[in-house]
Design an enzyme around this catalytic site. Structure first.
Site, PDB file in Angstrom:
ATOM      1  N   LYS A 105      81.443  40.978 113.007  1.00 13.34           N
ATOM      2  CA  LYS A 105      81.511  39.538 112.732  1.00 13.34           C
ATOM      3  C   LYS A 105      80.556  38.740 113.636  1.00 13.34           C
ATOM      4  O   LYS A 105      80.094  37.675 113.261  1.00 13.34           O
ATOM      5  CB  LYS A 105      82.931  39.007 112.947  1.00 13.34           C
ATOM      6  CG  LYS A 105      84.052  39.800 112.273  1.00 13.34           C
ATOM      7  CD  LYS A 105      84.185  39.572 110.827  1.00 13.34           C
ATOM      8  CE  LYS A 105      85.448  39.944 110.113  1.00 13.34           C
ATOM      9  NZ  LYS A 105      85.955  41.289 110.132  1.00 13.34           N
TER      10      LYS A 105
HETATM   11  C1  LIG Z   1      86.414  42.097 109.107  1.00 11.48           C
HETATM   12  C2  LIG Z   1      86.351  43.563 109.288  1.00 11.48           C
HETATM   13  C3  LIG Z   1      86.222  44.437 108.200  1.00 11.48           C
HETATM   14  C4  LIG Z   1      86.248  43.948 106.773  1.00 11.48           C
HETATM   15  O1  LIG Z   1      85.141  43.161 106.448  1.00 11.48           O
HETATM   16  P1  LIG Z   1      85.187  42.182 105.174  1.00 11.48           P
HETATM   17  O2  LIG Z   1      83.949  41.381 105.240  1.00 11.48           O
HETATM   18  O3  LIG Z   1      86.420  41.338 105.365  1.00 11.48           O
HETATM   19  O4  LIG Z   1      85.294  43.045 103.975  1.00 11.48           O
HETATM   20  C5  LIG Z   1      86.068  45.799 108.465  1.00 11.48           C
HETATM   21  N1  LIG Z   1      86.068  46.271 109.716  1.00 11.48           N
HETATM   22  C6  LIG Z   1      86.195  45.475 110.787  1.00 11.48           C
HETATM   23  C7  LIG Z   1      86.201  46.071 112.139  1.00 11.48           C
HETATM   24  C8  LIG Z   1      86.331  44.089 110.621  1.00 11.48           C
HETATM   25  O5  LIG Z   1      86.447  43.305 111.686  1.00 11.48           O
END
Ligand SMILES: *Cc1c(COP(=O)(O)O)cnc(C)c1O
Length: 463
Positions: free
Chosen positions: A109
């Site tokens: 993120k």
């Molecule tokens: C947010 C997240 C996901 C999922 O990603 P999306 O964009 O919501 O599909 C997978 N793995 C981790 C570690 C995350 O933080």
């Protein structure tokens, strides 16, 4: 570049307005009016460093920002990453691991949220405008969003997380940030409850306008754009390393944001042979790709909490393309889905016959087995989200095309899963170890829209 709603509301927004608005006023998601075809630029882009590549890609979508300002903003955003390549690709056996966890909160993120914080600041400018961000998190978005916004003037952030359903470390990463503009709210409910409340507050246009509400969840277009970059970056590295002319990606999926960025990269012309969508037990998307029916189930708590999601916000963007841009059809689908919690996609638009996307799921046992096996064989630790992706990638592997697995979080964020898988307390990171004794601040609330709205109004009156 203009932006339009997936539900056809008739607005045409600029990039600046799009990122401040987050959501279209008709409740739909915003998408670019056209997708640039970049096939003619791949050769030239293949040798660029991460920040320069990010600039080339983001500027296509953010053409109302001054180019020099955008370039320096992107450089600043990635300077805080702890790896010179930002998102290195390491080879583990026959898999290529795209490490997306070298940012300030150790999850993918950060790649988008460091940029988004700087974009918000740039777009708000020196005028009197303010932005109050309301976000729901299943764990990793919250801390990354807080790191993107903390301490900034004229911005506040309210993060809703499901109380007790995120890992202790994830909670600490958020609640130990004590900046005055950061509000952590722990709701007695699930992530879907948090997300529903956020959507409902933003859907209340008078409330949203009165409080200058903004969105930082992956429904914000800027998140998607920034995430497109690493698909290009990784494909270039692996095509060069293997001599292959295409790659496939395996993406651990929750809200469909990350894999949707991959889908955009494919639509822009990156030679992606397959996008493998991997879910945990919360497999609404995998079931949808198998049956053509998108039907909500119960949310189960798993080892990969950031994927414990049933209603995937960004799926609407994908449906828009599957409907070939027929916004009335999308509006009808979303209305049916809202009323009945299920949606049967008609035969020729069913995701079944998608030319690039395939799906599968992994459960707790396969997640633990995958972590253990990769550790024993390669001395490489997968976090449980990444392990789900690796598990599904192996079911879908094809020796003729290299597979890139997105490593979405550092294993130390999920130390308990690593202990269960390996029997040892192997996963540590100094950034996380030092959180243990920090003071924290958090407010617990019932999972109701009324309680959150009241908290927001009180807090904003005080600021
Ligand atoms: C947010 C997240 C996901 C999922 O990603 P999306 O964009 O919501 O599909 C997978 N793995 C981790 C570690 C995350 O933080």
């Amino acid at each position: 570049m203009d932006y339009l709603s997936t539900r056809g509301g008739g607005e045409r927004l600029s990039f600046r307005t799009t990122i401040l608005a987050g959501l279209a006023r008709d409740g739909g998601l915003l998408l670019p009016a056209e997708i640039p075809d970049v096939r003619g630029r791949l050769a030239e882009w293949a040798s660029l460093g991460y920040a320069d590549l990010a600039f080339e890609i983001i500027r296509l979508y953010a053409d109302d920002l001054d180019a020099a300002t955008l370039r320096s903003l992107i450089r600043r955003s990635y300077a805080a990453f702890r790896h010179p390549e930002v998102t290195p690709v390491v080879q583990i056996g026959d898999l290529h691991m795209l490490e997306l966890f070298h940012g300030p909160t150790l999850a993918f993120k950060d790649l988008a949220l460091q940029v988004l914080g700087n974009l918000f600041e740039e777009v708000l400018g020196d005028g009197g405008r303010e932005l109050n961000i309301v976000a729901a998190t299943s764990g990793d978005t919250g801390s990354a969003a807080i790191q993107g916004i903390r301490g900034r003037r004229r911005m506040r952030i309210f993060v809703l997380h499901p109380h007790g359903r995120i890992s202790p470390v994830q909670a600490l990463q958020m609640t130990s940030v004590l900046d005055g503009n950061v509000h952590n709210l722990a709701l007695d409910g699930t992530f879907d409850d948090c997300q529903t409340i956020v959507k409902s507050l933003l859907g209340d246009l008078p409330f949203r306008d009165r409080h200058s509400l903004g969105v930082i969840n992956s429904i914000n277009w800027a998140r998607v754009v920034a995430q497109i970059v690493y698909y290009f970056y990784a494909a270039f590295r692996v095509m060069e390393r293997t001599g292959s002319s295409s790659v496939r990606f395996s993406v651990p999926t929750g809200n469909f944001g990350d894999i949707f960025a991959g889908y955009m990269a494919w639509r822009m012309g990156l030679p992606i042979d397959r996008l493998i969508l991997a879910t945990n037990e919360n497999d609404i998307l995998a079931r949808c790709f198998a049956s053509g029916v998108y039907r909500v189930g119960e949310v189960a708590a798993t080892l990969s909490p950031s994927m414990d999601i049933q209603v995937a916000s960004n799926f609407e963007r994908y449906l828009y393309y599957r409907a070939e841009g027929d916004a009335a059809l999308v509006r009808g689908w979303m209305e049916t889905f809202r009323r009945t919690s299920a949606l049967a996609l008609t035969a020729n638009q069913a995701p079944l016959d998608d030319p690039v996307m395939v799906a599968g799921s992994g459960d707790t046992a396969s997640t633990l087995a995958t972590i253990r096996e990769i550790w024993v064989r390669h001395h490489y630790l997968l976090d449980p989200h990444t392990a789900v992706g690796v598990h599904v990638a192996r079911q879908r592997s094809d020796r003729s095309v290299p597979t890139i697995c997105l490593a979405t979080a550092h294993p130390a964020k999920f130390g308990e899963a690593i202990r269960q898988a390996t029997g040892d307390d192997l996963a540590h990171h100094p950034l996380l170890d030092e959180l243990a004794d920090r003071p924290t601040r958090c407010t617990q609330l019932p999972a109701s829209r009324g309680a959150v709205a009241a908290y927001l109004e009180t807090a904003l009156n005080r600021h």
